[in-house]
Scaffold this motif. Structure first.
Motif, mmCIF file in Angstrom:
data_model
loop_
_atom_site.group_PDB
_atom_site.id
_atom_site.type_symbol
_atom_site.label_atom_id
_atom_site.label_comp_id
_atom_site.label_asym_id
_atom_site.label_seq_id
_atom_site.Cartn_x
_atom_site.Cartn_y
_atom_site.Cartn_z
ATOM 1 N N PHE A 186 0.841 -1.205 0.000
ATOM 2 C CA PHE A 186 0.000 0.000 0.000
ATOM 3 C C PHE A 186 0.880 1.261 0.000
ATOM 4 O O PHE A 186 0.663 2.187 -0.785
ATOM 5 C CB PHE A 186 -0.931 -0.013 1.218
ATOM 6 N N LEU B 44 1.257 4.186 -2.922
ATOM 7 C CA LEU B 44 1.081 5.628 -2.716
ATOM 8 C C LEU B 44 2.247 6.414 -3.278
ATOM 9 O O LEU B 44 2.089 7.525 -3.767
ATOM 10 C CB LEU B 44 0.960 5.938 -1.220
ATOM 11 N N THR B 45 3.470 5.864 -3.180
ATOM 12 C CA THR B 45 4.659 6.641 -3.525
ATOM 13 C C THR B 45 5.222 6.270 -4.887
ATOM 14 O O THR B 45 6.307 6.712 -5.231
ATOM 15 C CB THR B 45 5.756 6.435 -2.472
ATOM 16 N N VAL C 264 6.408 9.062 -7.064
ATOM 17 C CA VAL C 264 7.330 10.027 -6.476
ATOM 18 C C VAL C 264 8.766 9.607 -6.781
ATOM 19 O O VAL C 264 9.147 8.471 -6.515
ATOM 20 C CB VAL C 264 7.134 10.090 -4.943
ATOM 21 N N LEU D 267 10.330 8.589 1.819
ATOM 22 C CA LEU D 267 8.919 8.908 2.052
ATOM 23 C C LEU D 267 8.144 7.629 2.351
ATOM 24 O O LEU D 267 7.316 7.582 3.260
ATOM 25 C CB LEU D 267 8.352 9.611 0.821
ATOM 26 N N LEU E 20 8.611 6.581 5.839
ATOM 27 C CA LEU E 20 7.879 7.479 6.733
ATOM 28 C C LEU E 20 6.389 7.137 6.750
ATOM 29 O O LEU E 20 5.726 7.220 7.781
ATOM 30 C CB LEU E 20 8.093 8.927 6.270
ATOM 31 N N LEU E 21 5.855 6.739 5.590
ATOM 32 C CA LEU E 21 4.429 6.414 5.519
ATOM 33 C C LEU E 21 4.143 5.043 6.113
ATOM 34 O O LEU E 21 3.128 4.834 6.773
ATOM 35 C CB LEU E 21 3.950 6.426 4.059
ATOM 36 N N PRO F 87 4.645 3.954 10.588
ATOM 37 C CA PRO F 87 3.547 4.090 11.552
ATOM 38 C C PRO F 87 2.456 3.035 11.357
ATOM 39 O O PRO F 87 1.856 2.569 12.321
ATOM 40 C CB PRO F 87 2.987 5.492 11.278
ATOM 41 N N LEU F 88 2.250 2.635 10.080
ATOM 42 C CA LEU F 88 1.216 1.624 9.808
ATOM 43 C C LEU F 88 1.638 0.249 10.341
ATOM 44 O O LEU F 88 0.802 -0.627 10.544
ATOM 45 C CB LEU F 88 0.938 1.534 8.308
ATOM 46 N N LEU G 162 3.713 10.750 14.075
ATOM 47 C CA LEU G 162 4.270 10.116 12.878
ATOM 48 C C LEU G 162 3.258 10.101 11.744
ATOM 49 O O LEU G 162 3.598 10.317 10.580
ATOM 50 C CB LEU G 162 4.723 8.687 13.191
ATOM 51 N N PHE G 163 1.984 9.852 12.093
ATOM 52 C CA PHE G 163 0.944 9.857 11.059
ATOM 53 C C PHE G 163 0.823 11.244 10.426
ATOM 54 O O PHE G 163 0.717 11.376 9.211
ATOM 55 C CB PHE G 163 -0.405 9.418 11.633
ATOM 56 N N LEU H 59 3.155 13.523 10.268
ATOM 57 C CA LEU H 59 4.357 13.781 9.466
ATOM 58 C C LEU H 59 4.252 13.100 8.096
ATOM 59 O O LEU H 59 4.553 13.708 7.067
ATOM 60 C CB LEU H 59 5.606 13.273 10.197
ATOM 61 N N GLY H 60 3.817 11.832 8.105
ATOM 62 C CA GLY H 60 3.690 11.102 6.845
ATOM 63 C C GLY H 60 2.696 11.782 5.915
ATOM 64 O O GLY H 60 2.949 11.956 4.719
ATOM 65 N N TYR H 61 1.555 12.193 6.499
ATOM 66 C CA TYR H 61 0.514 12.840 5.700
ATOM 67 C C TYR H 61 1.042 14.129 5.073
ATOM 68 O O TYR H 61 0.872 14.378 3.880
ATOM 69 C CB TYR H 61 -0.684 13.134 6.609
ATOM 70 N N ALA I 61 4.184 14.970 4.567
ATOM 71 C CA ALA I 61 5.261 14.663 3.615
ATOM 72 C C ALA I 61 4.690 14.218 2.276
ATOM 73 O O ALA I 61 5.213 14.577 1.215
ATOM 74 C CB ALA I 61 6.168 13.580 4.184
ATOM 75 N N LEU I 62 3.588 13.446 2.305
ATOM 76 C CA LEU I 62 2.999 12.988 1.042
ATOM 77 C C LEU I 62 2.436 14.171 0.255
ATOM 78 O O LEU I 62 2.577 14.243 -0.964
ATOM 79 C CB LEU I 62 1.910 11.944 1.317
ATOM 80 N N ALA J 30 5.293 15.846 -1.429
ATOM 81 C CA ALA J 30 6.078 15.102 -2.417
ATOM 82 C C ALA J 30 5.428 15.073 -3.797
ATOM 83 O O ALA J 30 6.119 14.882 -4.789
ATOM 84 C CB ALA J 30 6.299 13.675 -1.924
ATOM 85 N N LEU K 84 -4.605 7.910 2.067
ATOM 86 C CA LEU K 84 -3.721 7.685 3.223
ATOM 87 C C LEU K 84 -4.435 8.035 4.520
ATOM 88 O O LEU K 84 -4.324 7.321 5.517
ATOM 89 C CB LEU K 84 -2.446 8.517 3.082
ATOM 90 N N GLY L 270 -4.893 5.455 7.246
ATOM 91 C CA GLY L 270 -4.174 5.848 8.450
ATOM 92 C C GLY L 270 -5.095 5.897 9.663
ATOM 93 O O GLY L 270 -4.696 5.498 10.753
#
Lengths: 218, 207, 242
Positions: free
Chosen positions: A144, A148-149, A152, A158, A161-162, A165-166, C135-136, C138-140, C142-143, C146, C160, C164
């Motif tokens: 997943f 998403l990336t 990119v 990235l 980072l995504l 947390p998951l 962290l969630f 930050l990820g959001y 950052a996306l 990007a 996300l 998330g």
């Protein structure tokens, strides 16, 4: 779909990269941690379940960006999208291929590294069982993040980072199983929760991943 | 079943590039798309292939009848020519790999890894993929890039064979494929007049 | 007359420019009143002493840290279903505000934890959940940063946000399972017996109202900025084409 699985496995074996690399990384973690923490067996036995799970998780993370990025760059992803198999199925097959070349070998090799980290004897069964049940979730969730990336450039960081947390619930329940198993405690609850996460993620996330790929290709 | 495109409007990067595109393609016929660079030929072809949604208008064709050939061939360098084709054949449930290799003059290269092919050979392999899909409508984006004259002729013959069996093709190309009977559609008149309005979904108009 | 009328950027800009000074003013009034009342006109707690007064910052910011994510989830769903650009931009605008509230909650928590528990940080479930929430966020963010195409970015961040949310909730329960924790129970609950006493409770409510209004102010301002940025992009694109 079987053709896609065979192709992905063949590519993983031929181009090296992900397959051996993940295992080597896992081994490195298991060697470096005692060097950092010290050789006392009791300390190592205490932290072994967590280290093994965190190591497996990071090893899984290493090869995630290859799941879709390579196919995106050479145009295969466009062609796969227009092929007869549904995109959701394609995502699921690719996650399965990723698990077969990373999660499964990690699961098989984990007991050896358990010896290095002085894992108590009662923990080995639960280590293998929890990794076997939990690493598929890591691949599916990772797919997943990769979806998403995919558009990119240099999205590797990235992606971490995504995805990290998951990974939290999977890590917590997985390590909990080994920790309790090593202490001879009852493990059914975290084990079932871990299996629940794997099944739930496998059932739902391919749809989200396929949606993300469609959006990126658009 | 025919390929019918009516009043199609397509967008790229938030800008409408072409609007009002209409044509009808029947079995056994080819359509050549022409127009200057950046006009939106690739965008139109991607929309036909279903990779991106149209802003407005409609495309009708039989389900799962379209094979898309892009700039990139989607080849895997680590696999041999035969394995590359075999994968797409298995995916589409056909068994015509040997035929396809023969038609595109790849039989001698069957065991060679795609990474070791020349640019023209890679392109031939990419075009051979169309044959193994077994689909009637080919949507091709500059299929002859990096092909020499002999290979262009080879591809022309394959294309003619495909049309002869009742296939269809929509091709964006600048060179002569040796298909004098194919209809030519110049896309220049369909260039969008107001690129911003439609593509931004009315966002811009609201100010 | 439908609520979706406000999803029109022009209408949104008109309404928000009228509403913004009021919301901002009210938020300042509530914050000043609530904080002064809380800090100087409430008794010290018999156990916690004057350190307890940090709840006037800690509790509202912690609430808003979670509420901001919920607001982003709702805005993302509205974008995915109804394709209103203002909604996507509001979600984008709310993320850094939510992240800041999360950071405030963590820092004030550490400041409070030091005298109470004797440590700046403990791996308590509530604290850990907030760290994961960071962290969630930050990820959001950052996306969003990007991806270049604004609509693609809006779509992917919405997906996300949905996924998330599920995993954030799962993490919350996982963390509870993992460690039972030091943190006191919720300061506010429907059950009267669990609640803090009225002398603390009313100024706390005023502070919470102030934080909600502050969040609203910041999100409105940031959404207006995002809309202007999009407008600018559209103008530049038009100029290039002309």
């Amino acid at each position: 779909m079987r053709a896609l699985l065979i192709r992905d496995l063949r590519l993983a074996f031929r181009s090296g990269g992900g397959f051996g690399l993940g295992l080597a990384f896992f081994l490195l973690v298991a060697v470096l941690v005692p060097l950092g923490v010290g050789p006392q067996g009791s300390t190592l036995a205490l932290i072994a379940p967590g280290i093994l799970w965190v190591g497996a998780l990071l090893a899984c993370l290493l090869s995630l960006d290859r799941i879709f990025a390579l196919d995106f760059e050479d145009g295969s992803l466009d062609l796969l999208t227009t092929s007869p198999i549904p995109l959701e199925g394609m995502v699921a097959v690719k996650a399965l291929a990723h698990w077969l070349v990373t999660g499964l070998p990690l699961t098989v090799c984990a007991p050896v590294l358990g010896v290095l980290l002085n894992l108590p004897a009662s923990g080995y069964v639960w280590l293998v069982l929890s990794l076997g049940l939990g690493t598929p979730a890591l691949s599916v969730i990772g797919a997943f993040g990769a979806a998403l990336t995919v558009g990119v450039k240099r999205g590797g960081l990235l992606l971490s980072l995504l995805v990290l947390p998951l990974y939290v619930p999977t890590l917590i329940f997985g390590a909990e199983v080994v920790k309790r198993g090593a202490l001879g405690m009852e493990v059914a609850t975290p084990l079932m929760l871990l299996a629940g996460i794997t099944l739930g993620a496998s059932a739902m996330l391919p749809f989200a991943s396929a949606a993300a790929i469609r959006i990126t290709l658009r | 079943m025919d390929l019918v495109v009516s009043d199609l409007c397509v967008a790229r990067g938030g800008l409408t590039v072409l609007e009002g595109v209409s044509f009808r393609l029947t079995s056994g016929h080819a359509l050549i798309l022409r127009g200057p660079n950046g006009l939106g030929k690739t965008t139109l072809l991607r929309t036909l292939a279903g990779l991106q949604p149209a802003v407005s208008g409609s495309i009708s064709m039989a389900a799962e009848s379209l094979a898309y050939g892009a700039h990139a061939d989607g080849l895997k360098g680590a696999l041999t020519v035969e394995e590359n084709l075999g994968f797409w054949a298995a995916l589409h449930g056909t068994a015509t790999v040997a035929d396809a290799m023969k038609h595109m003059n790849l039989s001698d290269l069957r065991a060679r890894r795609a990474a070791n092919l020349s640019a023209g050979q890679k392109r031939r392999l990419g075009l051979a993929r169309l044959l193994v899909t077994g689909r009637p409508i080919w949507v091709l984006d500059e299929p002859t890039v990096s092909l020499d004259t002999a290979s262009v002729a080879l591809f022309g013959a394959v294309l003619r064979g495909h049309l002869g069996q009742g296939g269809m093709a929509v091709i964006a190309t600048h060179i002569d494929l040796g298909l004098p009977e194919a209809a030519v559609l110049d896309l220049t008149p369909f260039k969008a007049q107001h690129p911003l309005s439609a593509a931004t979904g009315g966002f811009d108009e609201a100010f | 007359m439908s609520i979706w009328e406000y999803a029109n950027p022009k209408k949104f800009m008109e309404t928000s420019s009228w509403a913004l000074p009021w919301v901002a003013g009210l938020s300042v009034v509530c914050l000043i009143a609530g904080l002064i009342w809380g800090f100087f006109f409430t008794p010290d707690d018999f156990r916690q002493g004057s350190t307890v007064k940090i709840i006037y910052l800690h509790v509202p910011s912690a609430m808003m840290a979670i509420n901001a994510w919920v607001m982003m989830l709702v805005a993302s769903l509205i974008w995915l279903i109804r394709r209103h650009h203002v909604s996507a931009l509001a979600a984008k605008a709310a993320a850094p505000v939510g992240l800041t509230f999360t950071a405030i909650a963590l820092v004030t928590g550490a400041l409070w934890g030091q005298p109470m528990w004797g440590t700046w940080w403990a791996w308590d479930p509530r604290l850990t959940s907030f760290l994961i929430l960071t962290l969630f966020y930050l990820g959001y963010i950052a996306l969003w940063q990007a991806i270049e195409d604004p609509d693609t970015a809006a779509d992917l961040t919405s997906v996300l946000c949905m996924v998330g949310s599920v995993f954030a909730l799962l993490s919350r329960y996982a963390v509870n399972f993992w460690n039972q924790g030091l943190h006191q129970g919720a300061s506010l609950s429907m059950d009267k017996k669990e609640n803090v006493s009225d002398v603390f409770w009313i100024p706390l409510l005023v502070c919470i109202a102030g934080f909600v209004l502050l969040f609203l102010t910041l999100v409105l301002m940031r959404t207006r900025t995002e809309i202007r940025a999009r407008r600018l992009q559209a103008l530049l694109a038009r100029e290039r084409l002309a």
